[in-house]
Enzyme design. Structure first.
Site, short mmCIF file in Angstrom:
data_model
loop_
_atom_site.label_atom_id
_atom_site.label_comp_id
_atom_site.label_asym_id
_atom_site.label_seq_id
_atom_site.Cartn_x
_atom_site.Cartn_y
_atom_site.Cartn_z
CG LEU A 135 -4.34 -5.57 5.62
CD1 LEU A 135 -3.20 -5.01 4.77
CD2 LEU A 135 -4.89 -4.50 6.54
CG ASP A 136 -11.41 -5.46 3.52
OD1 ASP A 136 -11.62 -6.39 4.32
OD2 ASP A 136 -12.00 -4.36 3.56
CB SER A 137 -9.25 -8.98 -1.56
OG SER A 137 -8.63 -9.19 -2.79
#
Length: 285
Positions: A135-137
């Site tokens: 997942l993106d940050s």
């Protein structure tokens, strides 16, 4: 445990088929063990055993035989972090986290000790970090991490996830975006829709809207970098708070995207596992 010590992980299978076959045929066709893993196990003393004795992959196995695979695990080289991340479920094969927004999954430039990988290293210093997807940050929600190479192979590409996204503008009907995604010209970070990109398919359904923003439920058929963010911006409805593909806003501290449900087959039992994580900003509109 010292960082130069290699730990061992065992997998046990019982031959349940009436027709005898080679160990490789049984393990690859019926238990999903990868060719790469078998090549590695052949180099390990007692890496592949049947009924307590070492065998070759070409040796025959028959009904009732117990096959034990003993794999080597190189302990994590990541610095452990004491950060607390909620755990939604755990077995010997995997652990399911509810990752907060603002926490990267992998260490990167500027993030060497504050990632989910560092949290995992503190809990399981004897294991390498194997996230099944990333997942993106600033994307919050469910993150699945495999505890073994076998579990990672079984789970890779077999997960079914849904996301919640808050997008700018009013959307009244659902649909599907089928548009290839590639790296944007001159950028190592940004992605965009482009004809020579990789296939990418996103399904979306509006849940509610206040006119200015719409809450969507989304499901992906592919897993391209920034796929939801790129596709919704391409459609003309960028994610609220997305400074990369939309517009910045003090109202939102980051892009509003959350992985709220996950389904997969248990690597050990084959049973369907389902997890959900409440969205932290669901009631913001």
């Amino acid at each position: 445990m010292r960082k130069d010590v290699v730990s061992l992980a065992e997998l046990r299978f019982t031959m349940h088929l009436s027709q005898p076959m080679t160990a490789e045929q049984f393990l690859r066709r019926h238990k999903g063990v990868s060719h790469r893993m078998l090549v590695r196990l052949k180099r390990i003393p007692n890496g592949i055993c049947c009924n307590g004795r070492q065998i070759r992959t070409i040796d025959m196995v028959q009904f009732g035989d117990e096959i034990v695979l003993t794999d080597c695990e190189v302990p994590s080289a990541l610095a452990p972090s004491a950060a607390a991340v909620p755990v939604l479920g755990e077995t010997d094969s995997y652990i399911v986290y509810n990752k907060p927004a603002g926490m990267p999954v992998h260490p990167s430039q500027g993030h060497h000790g504050d990632t989910l990988g560092n949290v995992f290293a503190a809990q399981f210093p004897q294991l390498p970090f194997r996230p099944v997807y990333r997942l993106d940050s600033d994307t919050s929600g469910i993150c699945l991490v495999a505890k073994s190479a076998y579990a990672a192979g079984q789970l890779q590409g077999s997960t079914r996830k849904t996301y919640l996204a808050l997008v700018c503008g009013e959307l009244s009907t659902g649909g599907t975006i089928d548009a290839p995604i590639g790296r944007a010209e001159g950028s190592v970070l940004c992605r965009c829709v482009r004809p020579e990109g990789k296939p990418a398919v996103t399904h979306y359904m509006p849940l509610r809207s206040d006119g200015a923003y719409t809450l969507l439920s989304l499901r992906l058929e592919t897993g391209r970098t920034h796929q939801i963010r790129v596709h919704m911006a391409y459609l003309g409805y960028p994610l609220a708070g997305d400074r990369l593909y939309g517009t910045s806003s003090e109202q939102f501290p980051h892009h509003m995207l959350h992985c709220d449900s996950l389904e997969f087959s248990d690597p050990e039992t084959g049973e369907c596992r389902q997890f959900s994580a409440a969205c932290p900003w669901n009631s913001c509109m």
